[in-house]
Design a protein around this motif. Structure first.
Motif, PDB file in Angstrom:
ATOM      1  N   GLY A 137       0.941  -1.466  -0.165  1.00 42.49           N
ATOM      2  CA  GLY A 137      -0.182  -0.306   0.163  1.00 42.49           C
ATOM      3  C   GLY A 137       0.926   1.003  -0.036  1.00 42.49           C
ATOM      4  O   GLY A 137       1.967   0.748  -0.070  1.00 42.49           O
ATOM      5  N   CYS A 146       1.702   8.082   0.248  1.00 47.74           N
ATOM      6  CA  CYS A 146       0.295   8.294   0.728  1.00 47.74           C
ATOM      7  C   CYS A 146      -0.493   9.812   0.557  1.00 47.74           C
ATOM      8  O   CYS A 146       0.471  10.669   0.844  1.00 47.74           O
ATOM      9  CB  CYS A 146       0.536   8.185   2.206  1.00 47.74           C
ATOM     10  SG  CYS A 146      -0.040   6.285   3.100  1.00 47.74           S
ATOM     11  N   SER A 226      -8.253   0.512  -1.597  1.00 41.15           N
ATOM     12  CA  SER A 226      -7.253  -0.473  -0.557  1.00 41.15           C
ATOM     13  C   SER A 226      -5.705   0.252  -0.661  1.00 41.15           C
ATOM     14  O   SER A 226      -4.818  -0.411   0.568  1.00 41.15           O
ATOM     15  CB  SER A 226      -7.438  -1.687  -1.889  1.00 41.15           C
ATOM     16  OG  SER A 226      -6.421  -2.867  -1.199  1.00 41.15           O
ATOM     17  N   GLY A 229      -4.698   2.137   1.783  1.00 40.10           N
ATOM     18  CA  GLY A 229      -5.562   1.892   3.949  1.00 40.10           C
ATOM     19  C   GLY A 229      -6.688   2.078   4.023  1.00 40.10           C
ATOM     20  O   GLY A 229      -6.810   1.583   5.283  1.00 40.10           O
ATOM     21  N   LYS A 230      -7.730   2.022   2.857  1.00 38.67           N
ATOM     22  CA  LYS A 230      -8.693   2.165   2.910  1.00 38.67           C
ATOM     23  C   LYS A 230      -9.279   1.045   2.515  1.00 38.67           C
ATOM     24  O   LYS A 230      -9.121  -0.207   2.429  1.00 38.67           O
ATOM     25  CB  LYS A 230      -9.339   3.466   3.143  1.00 38.67           C
ATOM     26  CG  LYS A 230      -8.579   4.536   3.889  1.00 38.67           C
ATOM     27  CD  LYS A 230      -9.418   5.777   3.400  1.00 38.67           C
ATOM     28  CE  LYS A 230      -7.925   6.689   4.313  1.00 38.67           C
ATOM     29  NZ  LYS A 230      -8.358   8.224   4.119  1.00 38.67           N
ATOM     30  N   ASP A 367     -13.291   3.824   5.800  1.00 36.47           N
ATOM     31  CA  ASP A 367     -12.294   2.789   7.014  1.00 36.47           C
ATOM     32  C   ASP A 367     -12.771   2.231   8.448  1.00 36.47           C
ATOM     33  O   ASP A 367     -13.945   2.935   8.810  1.00 36.47           O
ATOM     34  CB  ASP A 367     -10.506   3.481   7.454  1.00 36.47           C
ATOM     35  CG  ASP A 367      -9.728   2.516   7.729  1.00 36.47           C
ATOM     36  OD1 ASP A 367      -9.749   1.686   7.531  1.00 36.47           O
ATOM     37  OD2 ASP A 367      -8.423   3.116   8.352  1.00 36.47           O
TER      38      ASP A 367
END
Length: 369
Positions: A137, A146, A226, A229-230, A367
């Motif tokens: 990720g 991110c 994804s 991180g969600k 999330d």
């Protein structure tokens, strides 16, 4: 006596001729030095040109580690060549060339902890890696940084939802990542195995960063969430929401957030307001920057544009359909800037094929953790 004087004179003349010969050798040696120096200077200039070309070529490479090392080496070679061109002989020059230019200072810059830390350290590793395909990720090795935002909004302690739709600027970070083909199965379910890239339809050369991304299908939205991180908003507790539960605030993440827990029809209240959100009645006639309409906040504080602007894909698909994976219908929510009052309701029921793309359809993430 005469022969002695003649002999003495001969010796004197021979010594004079020898001295002249020695004097003639010196200018010859000097010419050789000048020629050698000129050759060295010409070589240095050529090497500098090559160094510049090398830097230019390296800039186009995707391997950050190689680029950093190549540029550092080029700078070191240029400094060495320049020093060599300035002084061309003797241990003094070699001492300056090898001792100062290639000594601890330069080696420290080239091989030391500072450069190695920038190239291989945690800060850079999490953002760019070494140019190999991504296997994780955002923020992990080779997988890009991110994205900044959207801010997560807590929904009753059960989950969080993005404050706005995903923008072009945030999606651009995702597009910049080269994913390992085998890792695509981690980003998307098997139903998206037909996907090979995530470039939206009609993606401009210079997208407006602040407006919602559009032209994405359900698989694009799922993969982005994804990677970030969600997850694409689905069932409370995680996973997919059942397609037949259109208006269930107890089980559906997106619907609960839009209605304030099931108490309103629109994110701002029970009754329709034609200018509250970016629908057809508001008169904008185009996408607006995500989160800029304060009148379109709700159903929880800090959430914007759950009505209008763009339709939003959700993780709720027909699991009993007989069509292909691409044709399977999945739910989108909230209406768009083309939509009228009834269509802008939180509970509107709209489904499209999983591979459907349109310039009025985007998404936001949730999330459950």
């Amino acid at each position: 006596m005469t022969s002695l004087h003649r002999s003495t004179l001969a010796i004197f003349l021979s010594s004079s001729l020898l001295a002249v010969a020695c004097t003639d050798d010196a200018p010859g040696d000097t010419s050789g030095d000048e020629a050698e120096t000129a050759a060295t200077e010409t070589e240095t200039t050529t090497d500098d040109d090559v160094g510049e070309d090398t830097t230019t070529d390296t800039t186009t490479e995707t391997e950050t580690e190689t680029e950093t090392e190549t540029e550092t080496e080029t700078e070191t070679e240029t400094e060495t060549d320049t020093d060599t061109g300035t002084e061309t002989e003797g241990m003094e020059t070699m001492g300056e060339t090898m001792g100062e230019t290639e000594g601890m200072e330069t080696m420290g810059e080239t091989m030391g902890m500072e450069t190695m830390g920038e190239t291989m350290g945690m800060e850079t590793t999490g953002e760019t890696g070494n140019g190999e395909p991504c296997e994780g990720g955002c923020g992990t090795f080779n997988c890009g940084p991110c994205p900044e935002g959207p801010d997560p909004v807590d929904i009753s302690g059960l989950y969080t939802i993005d404050s706005t739709e995903i923008t072009n600027g945030q999606y651009q970070a995702f597009l910049s990542v080269d994913f390992e083909p085998a890792y695509l199965a981690e980003l998307m379910p098997e139903e998206c195995s037909w996907k090979s890239d995530f470039l939206p339809d009609d993606w401009p050369i210079e997208p407006v960063e602040s407006i919602p991304v559009t032209g994405v299908d359900w698989c694009d939205a799922t993969a982005y969430c994804s990677w970030a991180g969600k997850e694409l908003c689905g069932a409370i507790g995680g996973g997919a929401a059942e397609l037949n539960t259109v208006q269930n605030a107890a089980s559906n993440q997106w619907y609960r957030a839009c209605t304030g827990g099931g108490i309103s029809n629109y994110p701002y209240g029970l009754l329709y307001q034609d200018d509250a959100c970016n629908g057809v009645d508001a008169g904008f006639g185009q996408l607006v920057d995500a989160g800029t309409l304060s009148s379109c906040e709700g159903g929880y504080d800090g959430i914007y544009d759950m009505s209008g602007n763009v339709w939003e894909w959700t993780n709720s698909c027909d699991t009993e359909g007989m069509g292909s994976d691409q044709d399977t219908e999945c739910r989108r929510r909230g209406g768009s800037y083309f939509s009228n009052g009834p269509t802008l309701r939180c509970g509107i029921d709209s489904v499209r094929a999983r591979d459907f793309r349109n310039n009025n359809t985007g998404f936001r993430c949730c999330d459950s953790e």
